[in-house]
Structures are given as structure tokens and as C-alpha cells.
Design a protein around this motif. Sequence first.
Motif, PDB file in Angstrom:
ATOM      1  N   PRO A 498       0.875  -1.266   0.002  1.00  0.00           N
ATOM      2  CA  PRO A 498       0.075  -0.057  -0.171  1.00  0.00           C
ATOM      3  C   PRO A 498       0.760   1.309   0.011  1.00  0.00           C
ATOM      4  CG  PRO A 498       0.176  -0.864   2.382  1.00  0.00           C
ATOM      5  CD  PRO A 498       0.943  -1.971   1.402  1.00  0.00           C
ATOM      6  N   THR A 499       0.039   2.410  -0.166  1.00  0.00           N
ATOM      7  CA  THR A 499       0.556   3.673   0.082  1.00  0.00           C
ATOM      8  C   THR A 499       1.287   4.526  -0.774  1.00  0.00           C
ATOM      9  OG1 THR A 499       0.372   3.355   2.381  1.00  0.00           O
ATOM     10  CG2 THR A 499       1.442   5.261   1.911  1.00  0.00           C
ATOM     11  N   VAL A 500       0.759   5.195  -1.487  1.00  0.00           N
ATOM     12  CA  VAL A 500       1.303   6.175  -2.914  1.00  0.00           C
ATOM     13  C   VAL A 500       1.038   7.499  -2.139  1.00  0.00           C
ATOM     14  CG1 VAL A 500       1.901   7.135  -4.897  1.00  0.00           C
ATOM     15  CG2 VAL A 500       1.705   4.450  -4.574  1.00  0.00           C
ATOM     16  N   ALA A 518      -3.730   5.595   5.550  1.00  0.00           N
ATOM     17  CA  ALA A 518      -4.463   4.709   6.376  1.00  0.00           C
ATOM     18  C   ALA A 518      -4.227   3.135   6.226  1.00  0.00           C
ATOM     19  CB  ALA A 518      -5.968   5.103   6.490  1.00  0.00           C
ATOM     20  N   LEU A 519      -3.747   3.145   5.094  1.00  0.00           N
ATOM     21  CA  LEU A 519      -3.637   1.673   4.498  1.00  0.00           C
ATOM     22  C   LEU A 519      -2.810   0.672   5.230  1.00  0.00           C
ATOM     23  CD1 LEU A 519      -4.177   1.968   0.427  1.00  0.00           C
ATOM     24  CD2 LEU A 519      -5.735   1.611   2.243  1.00  0.00           C
ATOM     25  N   PRO A 520      -1.493   1.239   5.562  1.00  0.00           N
ATOM     26  CA  PRO A 520      -0.785   0.166   6.296  1.00  0.00           C
ATOM     27  C   PRO A 520      -1.131  -0.287   7.872  1.00  0.00           C
ATOM     28  CG  PRO A 520       0.459   2.066   5.389  1.00  0.00           C
ATOM     29  CD  PRO A 520      -0.726   2.611   5.255  1.00  0.00           C
ATOM     30  N   HIS A 580      -4.047   2.939  17.301  1.00  0.00           N
ATOM     31  CA  HIS A 580      -4.056   3.580  16.142  1.00  0.00           C
ATOM     32  C   HIS A 580      -5.464   3.366  15.611  1.00  0.00           C
ATOM     33  CE1 HIS A 580       0.486   3.817  14.878  1.00  0.00           C
ATOM     34  NE2 HIS A 580       0.519   3.074  16.012  1.00  0.00           N
ATOM     35  N   VAL A 581      -6.182   4.405  14.998  1.00  0.00           N
ATOM     36  CA  VAL A 581      -7.193   4.487  14.551  1.00  0.00           C
ATOM     37  C   VAL A 581      -7.318   5.064  13.155  1.00  0.00           C
ATOM     38  CG1 VAL A 581      -9.786   5.194  14.935  1.00  0.00           C
ATOM     39  CG2 VAL A 581      -8.312   4.756  16.779  1.00  0.00           C
ATOM     40  N   VAL A 582      -7.655   4.227  12.141  1.00  0.00           N
ATOM     41  CA  VAL A 582      -7.529   4.787  10.867  1.00  0.00           C
ATOM     42  C   VAL A 582      -8.976   4.323   9.933  1.00  0.00           C
ATOM     43  CG1 VAL A 582      -5.058   4.165  10.770  1.00  0.00           C
ATOM     44  CG2 VAL A 582      -6.687   2.319   9.959  1.00  0.00           C
TER      45      VAL A 582
END
Length: 650
Positions: A498-500, A518-520, A580-582
Amino acid sequence: MIRKSTLLWLLCALLPLSACSQDQDYTLHSPDGRIAVALDLDGQGRLHYAVTRDGAVVLERSRLGLVLDDRDLAHGLRTLRADAPSLVEGAYTMVQGKQKDITYRARERRYRAENADGQVLELTLRASDDGIAFRYRVEGDAQAGYRVKDELTSFAFAGGSRAWLQPMAVAQTGFANTNPSYEELYLMDIPVGEPSPSAAGWVFPALFHTAGGWALLTEAGMDGHYHASRLQAQAPGGEYRIGFPTGPEVFPGGALAAQGTLPLASPWRIIAIGDLPTLLRSTLGTDLAQPALAPMPWVKPGLASWSWALLKDASVNADTQKRFIDYAAAMGWPYTLVDVNWDRTIGYEKMTELTQYAARKNVRLLLWYNSSGDWNETDFTPKSTLLAPAQRRAEFARLQQMGIAGIKVDFFAGDGQSMINYYRDILQDAADHRLLVNFHGCTLPRGLQRTFPNLMTMESARGLEFVTFTQDNADQAPEHMAMLPFTRNVFDPMDFTPTVLAEIPDIERRTRNGFELALPVLFLSGLQHVAETDAGMAQVPEHVRDYLMDIPVLWDESRLLDGYPGRFAVVARRSGDTWHVVGINADPENRRLALDLSFIGTRTGQMITDGATARDLVRSDLQAGATVTVDIRDRGGFVMKFPAPTATTH
């Protein structure tokens, strides 16, 4: 509509146990009494089961049974006997995923059905508070062989139930004939019984919404004696049947359908049941897996830098990989993945030098391998290095001597029994040489990460790389990513990569940076390969980099706070005493949420969410409490972090 026969037949299951005579009562209840499973043998000698939750139907009367080449244990059964229910309890520890320390509690009952020749089918049924599971066993002379011809297991959903299902790709199709690899998009909120657009059927996990709540179907306990399964393409009347792998899905010369010597034990058929928070909290997919074959205290999960995600084949050279080692070191990530063709573009000698350079930076390397022989048309290398056991072990010994941390193995042939054994053989040999493993172009993990703690992750999803391939994939990505936490990633690690946060070459990204950030945490993977490059990471604010420097991949606790498949998801995960809250929002409209964060206690945290544009991220302080209002932009997201409270002195 629920069938009248099912309603009449379920009456006994819904009454207290004492209300049914012992010779009629084949019911099993979960420890909390909310889930009930009832079995019967009809006048034609066919075994059935049905499932309710709080008196509402989850599964109507559904089939059970096996047919082997020398015995029919699905038709013409004469007797059904049941042992008294017993309590099964256990505890185990995971090295990655949504929960480190797990306890399992279920009520178990064993049933035996006999055919006219005196041959017995044994069914072990378990009911826990978050679902049910069952498996078949056939005893016999240890010298007697078996071959499974058919499995009659079905899952009959009442009309009006809805389904979220991913089509199974047909073997020997797709890129270089590499299918099936579980990389199709889910069809969302479709009527039960709608046929699959693929003749190969539907993959696990399969999600349904019923009168009795949500139900998630999968399997676990793949010990190498059975093939991996799926659901058949046709489900007349909403009754889905177990499907088998197809001809090409084998290791060369190996078995397709399950065969071996008796006794035979099938994998566990699992149905997680409850509301969505119950499903996402469930650990049935590892509860029913084989326990760890050996302790592996050397296994260390973590984040990794990875050049190929955005820079592709041209980046697999020594200079670029050195840059990405520096990048991982600067971010505090323990790994760098070196991808395809490294043996030709870098070579073993130079790779040894890179390994030594990385070690000085407290970074270890992961290397890509092609799993295949001639079962597809790929020519990426190293290829055919892992096929023969002696050659594979020699290669792993060489990697261990070089100081390599692990391998990424790509392009498997499917789900035949021999291919499942190929996965297990690689994992065992890798464990013997202290190598972590990541499978790509592959089947579903099905709990193998518990059995082999060195199995860090498996792709088995349409991951970020597809977004980089075509605009069509990028357009569909938000809804797809909001689907995965409710299906593919519930029980098993998923290497979505994930994550760009910057831009994707030649692609217009549809997700805002809050969504990507939020993805990781939202996605679970023992190795979390972050797709963003060093150059892209240098462009984001320092507080964003700081956040990404400290992302756990092993959690003590996980909760779904809100969400709906394919639309949005908000999860809370605890590591130690830090929460952690995403959240992500796949909808094209903004969304306002009122989150109950009282379980965190009275502490202050920080939130990063989307700003005025799709690439802006803004930071703010916030207080945990019973009602925390969060506004999520369209196709945006947020992250919150609540560190452990600081001790005060007096």
C-alpha cells in the motif's frame, strides 16, 4: 424466502436441548447459545445441516458428504450417531496480524454416518461464539489408498440474502498464463444465486448478508493431504457447492484432487457468523489451522522499502537498490525488497556486497524468485531454481550464507493438492535456512501463517501494482480497497503493497492522501511493502514521515468501529498501550462519523487527515471520548495515534 421444510426442520434446533429426545437431537450450540447447528439424515440417506443465530436463519438445509473412488459417503447413508458435546479450548501466539495472543473456545460434537457397506463418514463439528466449522474424516487401513471424487458440501442461503463475491480466474489465462492468482475484483451486494462470470466459480473468503447476520465462508487446515477449494460457479436457489481445482492447477506430475492413504481428514470448512465487528474480530481462520510446526524466534515482521512498485524493472540495479536501502534505514524500516531479474541485473556477487552494505544500516534484503517451471509463459528470473528439493535447499543455504532475510516467490499454478504441497515444501526448506517467505501470484493463505511462522504474507489480491498498470484499475481502486478488510484480509495476511503519497507515472490516482496513509494499518501483512519511493516520501510533511516510521505489523487487539463492505472502513488497533485508529471512505461523497473512542480512555492523540486538495494532509490534536466526530473527504481517509499515557510523578 425461507423454505417451509427448513422452518419445520429447524424447530428442534431452536428449542432447549432438553425439549428433544436424544435419538432425534443432533444439534450443537455455541458456548453463548446464540448459534445453533442442526444435522439430519433424510429418507434418501443424505446428510444435511442448517445454521441459525438468535433464532434467525443463516444457512438453510445444506448438504454434507464425500465420495471417494471406492466408497460413497454422501448417498444411501443408513445411520447417524452423535457423541455428547464437549468443550474445546486452546491458546496460541501469532508473530503477525490483528491479534498476538489468541484464545479459542468452542463446543465440539462428532457425528458418524454409515453406508450400506458399513463404511463410515465422520464429521467433527465445532460451534464458537463467532461461527462454526466442520471437517470430514474417513478411517481405514493405513495401506488403503483414497482418491476424492466429489465433495457434496453446500451452503444454502435463503432468498433475499445478499453476496459479496470474487470470481475465480480460469487456470492458464491472464498475463503469461499465470492465472489463477485470486486477483479479480469483488462483485458487491449481488443476489445470492447469481452465477459467477467465470466458469471456475468464486473464491474464498465469500461474504453473505443473511437474516441471521453476516456470514464469511473460508477454509483452513491445509496439511498437504487435500486440495484447496472454492465455490462452484452455479448456485441454483442460492445453494453454493464446494468446487475443485481444474486440470492445470498442479505441480508437474503431481496430484490435482485429494489422494493418499487413509485416514483422510479434510480441511475445516469455516463459517464466521455475526455482525461486521464480530467477523473482523474473528480468528477462526487461524484457530482451525495447524499449530506452528516449530518455534521460530528469529522471525521478525516489519516494513520494507521496494523500488519496483512505481519504478518497475528498470529500478532493479545496484545503484537504485542502494538508494532504497538508505531509504529504509532513514525510515527505520528493517527490510528492502529486491525484485525481478536481480540475478541478471545485479548478480550474486554484487548482491552479497549490497547485503553487507544493508547490514551496516540495520537493513536486511528480500529477494524475488519465479516459482514456475513450464506451467506458465513467464521468463523472469531466477526461474526453475526452486523446483527440485536438492537444488532449492542448496539455493536457500547460499542465501542464508549471504545474509539474505527472505524470499518473494511468484507465479504459482493454482490449488491442486500437489501445488499446496509445493507451498509447504518451500516454507519448510526456507524455515530450515531461517528465511522469511512472501508468496505472490498465488493462492489464499488459509491459515498457513500459523503453521509456518516464517510465512509473512501472500498477495492473493488485486494489489497496488494493478493501479500502476491501467487507469481502469485506478478508477476502481477505492471501492476495491474498502472491500478487502471485510473479506480477503479478515483471517490472513495480504501483501497489497500500500501507500502512494506522490504521483503514479501515467496514472491519475483516485484516492486522497489521507486514504493512502491509512492503508498500512488498515491492511494486515507481516511484511508491509510500502510502495512510495524515497523521492516521493521526501515531498510529504515531516509529521507524515514520522508517522510512517513507526507502524506495527503485529497488534495486541483490533476492532472494527464502523464500516460497510466496499464503501468505508474504520478500525482501531492496539500495540502495547498505543492505539492507532484509521479510516477510509471509498464513496464519491464526504462522510461524517461519530466514533466511540471511550475504550481508549482519557488521553490526547494526533490526527492526520485530508486537507484542501487531494494531496494535502493536515495534523491536529484530539481527545479520545465517547463521541468523536470525524469528517472524511470523498475517497479520503484519516489516521489517529494515541500514545501510551505518560506517567506522572508527585
